[in-house]
Write a protein that holds these residues in place. Structure first.
Motif, PDB file in Angstrom:
ATOM      1  N   ASN A   8       0.859  -1.186   0.000  1.00 36.60           N
ATOM      2  CA  ASN A   8       0.000   0.000   0.000  1.00 36.60           C
ATOM      3  C   ASN A   8       0.896   1.237   0.000  1.00 36.60           C
ATOM      4  OD1 ASN A   8       0.347   1.159   2.690  1.00 36.60           O
ATOM      5  ND2 ASN A   8      -0.725  -0.636   3.462  1.00 36.60           N
ATOM      6  N   ASN A  10       1.319   3.644   1.934  1.00 38.37           N
ATOM      7  CA  ASN A  10       1.952   3.991   3.215  1.00 38.37           C
ATOM      8  C   ASN A  10       3.250   3.225   3.443  1.00 38.37           C
ATOM      9  OD1 ASN A  10      -0.188   5.711   3.786  1.00 38.37           O
ATOM     10  ND2 ASN A  10      -1.347   4.107   4.818  1.00 38.37           N
ATOM     11  N   ASP A  11       3.414   2.082   2.762  1.00 41.50           N
ATOM     12  CA  ASP A  11       4.619   1.262   2.926  1.00 41.50           C
ATOM     13  C   ASP A  11       5.695   1.584   1.889  1.00 41.50           C
ATOM     14  OD1 ASP A  11       3.420  -0.068   5.052  1.00 41.50           O
ATOM     15  OD2 ASP A  11       2.597  -1.639   3.762  1.00 41.50           O
TER      16      ASP A  11
END
Length: 103
Positions: A8, A10-11
């Motif tokens: 995702n 955010n990673d």
């Protein structure tokens, strides 16, 4: 077995920018025909070359990353070396072309 991982947005920092080595990022969408065509080619590369980390990012969930990297079409492949963007390709590639791109 494929070594391609879907991450995702955010990673992205941890999985791509902070990674030491080569990372191939595939920006894709579930509805994208050419994205579906390149998926098995990425899977094949992931099983043949364990020196390259391959991750996929769903473009529909990653608008900020799309803007950051100037992505206007998918699939778009970004090649990172030690966290730095080294090359970009837009569109589906053959296996031969993909191997040449990451070399």
């Amino acid at each position: 077995m494929s070594n391609v991982t879907v991450i995702n947005p955010n990673d992205f920092e941890q999985e791509v920018s902070a990674h030491k080595g080569t990372v191939l990022v595939d920006f894709f969408a579930q509805w994208c025909g050419p994205c579906k065509m390149i998926a098995p080619i990425l899977d094949q590369l992931s099983t043949e070359n364990d020196e390259i980390k391959i991750v996929k990012v769903d473009a529909d969930e990653a608008q900020d990353l799309m803007v950051k990297f100037g992505i206007r079409g998918i699939p778009t492949l970004l090649l990172f070396k030690d966290g730095e963007l080294a090359a970009t390709k837009v569109g589906a590639l053959s296996f031969t072309d993909l191997k040449a791109f990451v070399a």
